[in-house]
Motif scaffolding. Structure first.
Motif, PDB file in Angstrom:
ATOM      1  N   ASP A   1     -31.490 -32.499  36.454  1.00 20.11           N
ATOM      2  CA  ASP A   1     -31.477 -32.769  34.812  1.00 20.11           C
ATOM      3  C   ASP A   1     -30.009 -32.664  34.485  1.00 20.11           C
ATOM      4  OD1 ASP A   1     -34.151 -33.771  34.461  1.00 20.11           O
ATOM      5  OD2 ASP A   1     -34.810 -31.738  34.004  1.00 20.11           O
ATOM      6  N   ALA A   2     -29.392 -31.469  34.926  1.00 13.91           N
ATOM      7  CA  ALA A   2     -28.126 -31.479  34.381  1.00 13.91           C
ATOM      8  C   ALA A   2     -26.943 -32.444  34.871  1.00 13.91           C
ATOM      9  CB  ALA A   2     -27.704 -29.981  34.880  1.00 13.91           C
ATOM     10  N   ALA A   3     -27.477 -32.898  36.167  1.00 12.53           N
ATOM     11  CA  ALA A   3     -26.520 -34.082  36.507  1.00 12.53           C
ATOM     12  C   ALA A   3     -26.862 -35.256  35.875  1.00 12.53           C
ATOM     13  CB  ALA A   3     -26.647 -34.253  38.339  1.00 12.53           C
ATOM     14  N   VAL A   4     -28.132 -35.605  35.308  1.00 11.59           N
ATOM     15  CA  VAL A   4     -28.497 -37.063  34.842  1.00 11.59           C
ATOM     16  C   VAL A   4     -27.636 -36.712  33.320  1.00 11.59           C
ATOM     17  CG1 VAL A   4     -30.297 -38.221  33.837  1.00 11.59           C
ATOM     18  CG2 VAL A   4     -30.513 -37.322  35.932  1.00 11.59           C
ATOM     19  N   CYS A   5     -27.906 -35.519  32.638  1.00 13.10           N
ATOM     20  CA  CYS A   5     -27.305 -35.415  31.282  1.00 13.10           C
ATOM     21  C   CYS A   5     -25.799 -35.708  31.524  1.00 13.10           C
ATOM     22  CB  CYS A   5     -27.549 -34.084  30.612  1.00 13.10           C
ATOM     23  SG  CYS A   5     -29.137 -33.814  30.296  1.00 13.10           S
ATOM     24  N   LEU A   6     -24.987 -34.954  32.480  1.00 10.36           N
ATOM     25  CA  LEU A   6     -23.530 -35.020  32.315  1.00 10.36           C
ATOM     26  C   LEU A   6     -23.149 -36.441  32.694  1.00 10.36           C
ATOM     27  CD1 LEU A   6     -22.737 -31.368  33.786  1.00 10.36           C
ATOM     28  CD2 LEU A   6     -22.246 -32.259  31.565  1.00 10.36           C
ATOM     29  N   CYS A   7     -23.817 -36.909  33.741  1.00 10.86           N
ATOM     30  CA  CYS A   7     -23.329 -38.254  34.419  1.00 10.86           C
ATOM     31  C   CYS A   7     -23.671 -39.425  33.027  1.00 10.86           C
ATOM     32  CB  CYS A   7     -24.427 -38.941  35.530  1.00 10.86           C
ATOM     33  SG  CYS A   7     -24.339 -40.467  36.085  1.00 10.86           S
ATOM     34  N   THR A   8     -24.694 -38.995  32.343  1.00 12.67           N
ATOM     35  CA  THR A   8     -24.792 -39.999  31.169  1.00 12.67           C
ATOM     36  C   THR A   8     -23.758 -40.002  30.117  1.00 12.67           C
ATOM     37  OG1 THR A   8     -27.257 -39.913  31.376  1.00 12.67           O
ATOM     38  CG2 THR A   8     -26.480 -40.753  29.147  1.00 12.67           C
TER      39      THR A   8
ATOM     40  N   ASN B   1     -12.892 -39.936  36.881  1.00 16.84           N
ATOM     41  CA  ASN B   1     -13.502 -40.389  38.251  1.00 16.84           C
ATOM     42  C   ASN B   1     -14.831 -39.712  37.881  1.00 16.84           C
ATOM     43  OD1 ASN B   1     -14.601 -40.143  40.674  1.00 16.84           O
ATOM     44  ND2 ASN B   1     -12.586 -40.231  41.662  1.00 16.84           N
ATOM     45  N   VAL B   2     -15.987 -40.609  37.689  1.00 16.00           N
ATOM     46  CA  VAL B   2     -17.415 -39.977  37.301  1.00 16.00           C
ATOM     47  C   VAL B   2     -17.768 -38.887  38.563  1.00 16.00           C
ATOM     48  CG1 VAL B   2     -19.597 -40.437  37.013  1.00 16.00           C
ATOM     49  CG2 VAL B   2     -17.711 -41.824  35.866  1.00 16.00           C
ATOM     50  N   PRO B   3     -17.827 -39.480  39.847  1.00 18.33           N
ATOM     51  CA  PRO B   3     -18.310 -38.712  40.788  1.00 18.33           C
ATOM     52  C   PRO B   3     -17.774 -37.101  41.011  1.00 18.33           C
ATOM     53  CG  PRO B   3     -18.327 -40.740  41.447  1.00 18.33           C
ATOM     54  CD  PRO B   3     -17.511 -40.591  40.662  1.00 18.33           C
ATOM     55  N   LEU B   4     -16.479 -37.189  40.977  1.00 22.50           N
ATOM     56  CA  LEU B   4     -15.545 -36.115  40.771  1.00 22.50           C
ATOM     57  C   LEU B   4     -15.765 -35.251  39.590  1.00 22.50           C
ATOM     58  CD1 LEU B   4     -13.242 -34.276  42.322  1.00 22.50           C
ATOM     59  CD2 LEU B   4     -11.559 -35.615  41.144  1.00 22.50           C
ATOM     60  N   SER B   5     -15.689 -35.792  38.716  1.00 18.74           N
ATOM     61  CA  SER B   5     -15.785 -34.803  37.226  1.00 18.74           C
ATOM     62  C   SER B   5     -17.181 -34.444  37.189  1.00 18.74           C
ATOM     63  CB  SER B   5     -15.547 -36.071  36.155  1.00 18.74           C
ATOM     64  OG  SER B   5     -14.512 -36.655  36.262  1.00 18.74           O
ATOM     65  N   LEU B   6     -18.129 -35.113  37.693  1.00 18.66           N
ATOM     66  CA  LEU B   6     -19.534 -34.688  37.642  1.00 18.66           C
ATOM     67  C   LEU B   6     -19.742 -33.537  38.349  1.00 18.66           C
ATOM     68  CD1 LEU B   6     -22.705 -34.914  36.415  1.00 18.66           C
ATOM     69  CD2 LEU B   6     -22.824 -36.384  38.314  1.00 18.66           C
ATOM     70  N   SER B   7     -19.196 -33.585  39.719  1.00 14.17           N
ATOM     71  CA  SER B   7     -19.160 -32.419  40.470  1.00 14.17           C
ATOM     72  C   SER B   7     -18.470 -31.164  40.191  1.00 14.17           C
ATOM     73  CB  SER B   7     -18.553 -32.759  41.766  1.00 14.17           C
ATOM     74  OG  SER B   7     -18.666 -31.832  42.763  1.00 14.17           O
ATOM     75  N   LEU B   8     -17.271 -31.279  39.484  1.00 15.61           N
ATOM     76  CA  LEU B   8     -16.581 -30.326  38.860  1.00 15.61           C
ATOM     77  C   LEU B   8     -17.154 -29.643  37.622  1.00 15.61           C
ATOM     78  CD1 LEU B   8     -12.826 -31.836  38.703  1.00 15.61           C
ATOM     79  CD2 LEU B   8     -13.646 -29.954  39.995  1.00 15.61           C
ATOM     80  N   LEU B   9     -17.748 -30.588  36.796  1.00 20.91           N
ATOM     81  CA  LEU B   9     -18.596 -29.925  35.563  1.00 20.91           C
ATOM     82  C   LEU B   9     -19.735 -29.021  36.166  1.00 20.91           C
ATOM     83  CD1 LEU B   9     -18.304 -32.844  32.858  1.00 20.91           C
ATOM     84  CD2 LEU B   9     -17.533 -30.458  32.679  1.00 20.91           C
ATOM     85  N   LEU B  10     -20.550 -29.699  37.137  1.00 20.24           N
ATOM     86  CA  LEU B  10     -21.672 -29.039  37.614  1.00 20.24           C
ATOM     87  C   LEU B  10     -21.304 -27.594  38.194  1.00 20.24           C
ATOM     88  CD1 LEU B  10     -23.820 -31.906  39.044  1.00 20.24           C
ATOM     89  CD2 LEU B  10     -24.164 -30.512  37.119  1.00 20.24           C
ATOM     90  N   ASN B  11     -20.126 -27.397  38.897  1.00 19.43           N
ATOM     91  CA  ASN B  11     -19.822 -26.048  39.651  1.00 19.43           C
ATOM     92  C   ASN B  11     -19.274 -25.250  38.553  1.00 19.43           C
ATOM     93  OD1 ASN B  11     -20.369 -26.881  42.187  1.00 19.43           O
ATOM     94  ND2 ASN B  11     -18.399 -27.977  42.687  1.00 19.43           N
TER      95      ASN B  11
END
Length: 116
Positions: A74-81, A93-103
């Motif tokens: 759910d966190a990934a879906v929200c941040l991805c959106t 860069n969406v995949p990199l940014s998403l990974s950085l934020l989640l971590n």
């Protein structure tokens, strides 16, 4: 009064329907973010700090507190959106940014997850 075979047919039919609807609802349970995506704009500060745009330690609290308590998917879906809609106001860069934020918020990038 209905016969025993008719009752068994009805029970079988209802069981089959229950199984079908359970499978259908389980295939895509996390298609929508459970929080207001516009509130995730505060995550831009965290991301800017992680990318070296802001000097010092970025304030993680406002961003991470929004996704705290959500499962990783759910966190990934929200941040991805938020990233896809450019709610954060920066091109990334969406995949990199998403990974950085989640971590940064203590979440794990879900295995096999791709940002739609």
């Amino acid at each position: 009064m209905a016969s025993k075979s008719t009752n068994m047919t009805i029970i079988f039919f209802l069981s089959l329907n229950l199984l079908f609807f359970s499978l259908v609802s389980a295939t895509n349970p996390h298609s929508k973010c459970p929080i207001d995506t516009l509130k995730l704009k505060v995550c831009a500060n965290v991301l800017n700090g992680l990318l070296g745009v802001i000097i010092g330690t970025p304030p993680k609290q406002p961003c991470c507190s929004l996704i705290q308590g959500l499962v990783d998917l759910d966190a990934a879906v929200c941040l991805c959106t938020a990233l896809r809609a450019n709610v954060l106001g920066i091109n990334l860069n969406v995949p990199l940014s998403l990974s950085l934020l989640l971590n940064a918020c203590g979440c794990n990038y879900p295995a096999g997850f791709t940002c739609p």
